[in-house]
Design an enzyme around this catalytic site. Structure first.
Site, PDB file in Angstrom:
ATOM      1  N   ASP A  93      17.069  13.742  98.617  1.00 19.70           N
ATOM      2  CA  ASP A  93      17.171  14.757  98.272  1.00 19.70           C
ATOM      3  C   ASP A  93      17.862  15.779  99.087  1.00 19.70           C
ATOM      4  O   ASP A  93      18.652  16.787  98.826  1.00 19.70           O
ATOM      5  CB  ASP A  93      15.622  15.620  97.908  1.00 19.70           C
ATOM      6  N   ARG A 145      16.183  16.471  86.453  1.00 19.15           N
ATOM      7  CA  ARG A 145      15.732  16.023  87.642  1.00 19.15           C
ATOM      8  C   ARG A 145      16.500  14.843  88.263  1.00 19.15           C
ATOM      9  O   ARG A 145      17.422  14.351  87.770  1.00 19.15           O
ATOM     10  CB  ARG A 145      14.179  15.753  87.573  1.00 19.15           C
ATOM     11  N   GLY A 146      16.075  14.675  89.490  1.00 17.42           N
ATOM     12  CA  GLY A 146      17.283  13.690  90.411  1.00 17.42           C
ATOM     13  C   GLY A 146      18.167  14.994  91.176  1.00 17.42           C
ATOM     14  O   GLY A 146      18.867  15.615  90.157  1.00 17.42           O
ATOM     15  N   LYS A 182      11.454  11.627  97.749  1.00 14.72           N
ATOM     16  CA  LYS A 182      10.210  11.613  96.828  1.00 14.72           C
ATOM     17  C   LYS A 182       9.149  11.320  97.589  1.00 14.72           C
ATOM     18  O   LYS A 182       9.129  10.350  98.491  1.00 14.72           O
ATOM     19  CB  LYS A 182      10.572  10.510  95.686  1.00 14.72           C
ATOM     20  N   CYS A 203      10.653   5.921  93.147  1.00 14.76           N
ATOM     21  CA  CYS A 203      11.106   6.810  91.993  1.00 14.76           C
ATOM     22  C   CYS A 203      12.300   6.623  91.250  1.00 14.76           C
ATOM     23  O   CYS A 203      12.327   5.352  90.724  1.00 14.76           O
ATOM     24  CB  CYS A 203      11.404   8.230  93.014  1.00 14.76           C
TER      25      CYS A 203
HETATM   26  C1  RUB Z   1      13.784  12.400  92.513  1.00 15.70           C
HETATM   27  C2  RUB Z   1      14.115  11.848  93.885  1.00 15.70           C
HETATM   28  C3  RUB Z   1      15.356  11.079  93.934  1.00 15.70           C
HETATM   29  C4  RUB Z   1      16.300  11.816  94.699  1.00 15.70           C
HETATM   30  C5  RUB Z   1      17.901  11.261  94.560  1.00 15.70           C
HETATM   31  O1  RUB Z   1      12.710  13.550  92.511  1.00 15.70           O
HETATM   32  O2  RUB Z   1      13.288  11.932  94.732  1.00 15.70           O
HETATM   33  O3  RUB Z   1      14.837   9.754  94.706  1.00 15.70           O
HETATM   34  O4  RUB Z   1      16.327  13.046  93.992  1.00 15.70           O
HETATM   35  O5  RUB Z   1      18.188  11.019  93.274  1.00 15.70           O
HETATM   36  P1  RUB Z   1      12.505  14.504  91.190  1.00 15.70           P
HETATM   37  P2  RUB Z   1      19.630  10.967  92.743  1.00 15.70           P
HETATM   38  O6  RUB Z   1      12.091  13.389  90.155  1.00 15.70           O
HETATM   39  O7  RUB Z   1      11.286  14.965  91.680  1.00 15.70           O
HETATM   40  O8  RUB Z   1      13.573  15.220  91.110  1.00 15.70           O
HETATM   41  O9  RUB Z   1      20.224   9.755  93.432  1.00 15.70           O
HETATM   42  O10 RUB Z   1      19.565  10.571  91.047  1.00 15.70           O
HETATM   43  O11 RUB Z   1      20.411  12.150  93.201  1.00 15.70           O
END
Ligand code: RUB
Length: 308
Positions: free
Chosen positions: A194, A16-17, A205, A125
């Site tokens: 995202d 995730r992320g 998020k 998040c």
């Molecule tokens: C994670 C989320 C993060 C972005 C950016 O949502 O919203 O703020 O994905 O993350 P989820 P990064 O847990 O539902 O995937 O900077 O790590 O790309």
């Protein structure tokens, strides 16, 4: 098969992320290419194409996933033979992953310039890009502390507080509904992305837009941390971003009969509430999103794409 495992893991939040999702997708396509045993170039291209579609279907909201698949498969139509295609896919995947990791580092440095000694930061998040900014500022010797939201229902905030406390950064966990109350103590809000839309709106998020409103009211700047592949070429063509709604059981179970639950997991923050976006190509205004999409992701996104 690694690709199916990766797609399932993205779907079930094992991966995730938005950044990690993108890197994992590129890596899964690389694995598919490395392990193709057949002897038909067309079949190989179809397999990669299907693989890309399977990955993209695993989570609908983060454009990073779609951009990663496009970047990895972009040379497929020009491949001369199977080995040529294999080499191209492996090279594209490796360079996407390398650049993605580098981008997080560069964003860390650029974003950290906006953090002052003594600042109290709010984050939401669990964003690697946002954490890179906070950790870089701390490594620069700035005396900072962080409030991290729990981020219901998955409670990714617990990952954030662990990461920050492992780095030695003073951090306090709050429930999502405490954001407005705490805002009077905050100097800067730092969140990930995202998707960034062509009009500068941020998709991140669920709860990000409430943080943005509370920050705006309290005149606290909101900095978004977004690698350029989080910007969406699809939005330049007028497409709306699909906001994922997940299983209701993630929110609650065993409710009285007839009680409904909804579980939207992302929301949209309009550009007017965003002070800046830290990208690997510089700190920009959200209103520069169009330029990032066209200049960084290619002019071809202005014209009709082949069907995805
Ligand atoms: C994670 C989320 C993060 C972005 C950016 O949502 O919203 O703020 O994905 O993350 P989820 P990064 O847990 O539902 O995937 O900077 O790590 O790309």
């Amino acid at each position: 098969m690694k690709l199916i495992e990766t797609a399932n893991s993205i779907k079930t939040m094992g991966i995730r992320g938005a950044g990690l999702i993108a890197r994992s997708a590129a890596d899964a396509l690389k694995d598919l290419a490395e392990n193709y045993q057949g002897n038909s170039l067309n079949e190989f291209i179809d397999l990669l194409d299907q693989g890309g579609k399977t990955l993209v279907a695993s989570r609908p909201t983060a454009i990073s996933l779609w951009n990663a698949v496009q970047a990895t498969l972009k040379d497929a139509p020009r491949a001369e033979n199977i080995e040529d295609l294999r080499t191209k896919i492996v090279k594209n995947a490796d360079s996407f992953i390398l650049n993605s990791n580098k981008a997080v580092e560069i964003i860390g440095k650029i974003g950290a310039n906006r953090i002052k000694d003594g600042d109290t930061i709010l984050t939401h998040c669990n964003s690697k890009a946002a954490l890179s900014v906070i950790k870089t500022a701390f490594k620069q010797g700035k005396d900072i502390s962080v409030y991290a939201t729990e981020s219901r229902p998955w409670r990714q905030g617990l990952l954030t507080v662990k990461d920050l406390s492992d780095a030695g950064i003073p951090v306090t966990l709050i429930v999502d509904s405490a954001v407005r109350w705490i805002m009077k103590e905050i100097d800067l809000a730092v969140v990930g992305a995202d998707t960034v839309c062509s009009n500068g709106a941020l998709i991140n998020k669920i709860g990000t837009s409430q943080i943005a409103l509370a920050a705006h009211e309290a005149r606290v700047p909101l900095m978004v941390c977004a690698e350029s592949y989080k910007f969406s070429p699809k939005t330049i063509q007028g497409e709306m971003v699909e906001i994922e709604e997940r299983e209701t059981s993630e929110v609650a179970t065993n409710l009285p009969p007839g009680v409904k639950i909804r579980n939207p997991v992302f929301d949209s923050t309009p550009a007017e509430y965003i002070d800046s976006i830290a990208t690997e190509i510089g700190l920009i205004s959200p209103y520069a999103a169009y330029e990032v999409i066209v200049n960084k992701l290619g002019h071809e996104c202005l014209f009709e794409r082949e069907s995805d």
